[in-house]
Write an enzyme that holds these catalytic residues in place. Structure first.
Site: not given
Ligand SMILES: [Zn+2]
Length: 305
Positions: A2-3, A72, A142, A295
């Protein structure tokens, strides 16, 4: 992961549900998911039964007064000078069900043929029960996320809340402020720069790709090579892309689920992220992806210079 738009969606949708709710009981099914005090939560967490029971007993009978976000991190304020910090990290989910809908079946994974499940699911690790019969579930496939209880006095010492760059959607984040930041890490590729949480808070792989497409700039361009017009477009892209993503309740890539159990729909509007090998929605050229500094950046080789 999630961002900013996903975490903001969680905060906005939980706010009216959680405000003034009184906690009747907290059940911690996986003690390592919770922590007390301002120290950094390490990934080498152990199962501390005693911490879990203090966590639950401290929260009992507390009333939620406010819910907000910094970068976040989700910050849930409680009467009695406590704050509950929730970091979703890779796969954390917060799902709220009122008394009438506790048997609602929810698809917890945005992949083909996933089955809808009743909560608590296998990945449910913390359950909050409120006095009105509603419940808040914390799921985390996770197990990288955490819930940490701190006093108001400890809040300024929380390491995970420090050293963040400005909030990109804050009105105070003007073009002038943005331009100043461009002098930091001027030789870095623009994608790494935009994802650096010390420069701007809350932007990760998905939204950096989308913002760079908006600005028509390739992810590998050095920050210092940007022309004035490109800098302005990049600033606009940050505001426009993040605002639109929030308007569509975020992107449900893999495990992101809204607090009501629905998926965010912004993923359907992605121009480049996750679209490598597909046609550009603007010019028809095949979207390319490139690995750099650990990335993957996806971009249109024709639209982005
Ligand atoms: Zn294109």
């Amino acid at each position: 992961m999630p961002e900013l738009p996903e975490v903001e969606t969680v905060v906005r949708e939980l706010r009216p549900k959680l405000k003034n709710k009184k906690i009747k009981a907290v059940r911690v099914l996986m003690p390592k998911m919770v922590a007390m005090g301002p120290a950094t939560v390490s990934n080498l967490r152990k199962n501390h039964e005693s911490i879990a029971s203090t966590f639950a007993s401290t929260l009992k009978n507390k009333t939620i007064t406010a819910i907000s976000r910094r970068a976040k991190m989700i910050i849930i304020d409680l009467a009695g000078r406590y704050a509950l910090l929730v970091h979703l990290k890779m796969t954390g989910q917060l799902i709220f069900l009122d008394k009438k809908h506790l048997d609602k079946q929810i698809k917890l994974l945005n992949i083909a043929n996933t089955t809808a499940l009743r909560l608590p699911a296998k990945s449910t690790y913390v359950i909050f029960e409120f006095t009105d019969g509603s419940k808040l579930f914390y799921n985390d496939y996770r197990q990288f996320g955490y819930l940490k209880l701190v006093t108001d006095k400890e809040l300024p010492q929380v390491a995970e809340l420090q050293d963040y760059g400005p909030e990109p959607l804050d009105k105070r984040f003007t073009y002038k402020e943005f331009e100043k930041l461009l002098s930091k890490r001027a030789t870095a590729p623009i994608k790494s720069w935009i994802m650096d949480p010390n420069i701007i808070a809350g932007i990760g792989n998905i939204y950096s790709d989308e913002i760079l497409f908006f600005a028509k700039v390739r992810p590998t361009r050095a920050v210092k090579s940007l022309k004035p017009k490109e800098k302005m477009q990049l600033y606009k892209g940050v505001k426009v892309v993040l605002t639109n993503a929030i308007g569509h309740h975020g992107s449900s890539v893999f495990e992101f689920v809204r607090p009501n159990g629905d998926w965010g729909t912004y993923g359907h509007l992605h121009k480049v992220y996750g679209r490598s090998g597909e046609k550009c929605k603007v010019c028809g050229t095949i979207i390319t992806s490139l690995k750099f500094s650990g990335r993957t950046g996806s971009f249109c080789p024709k639209c982005q210079k």
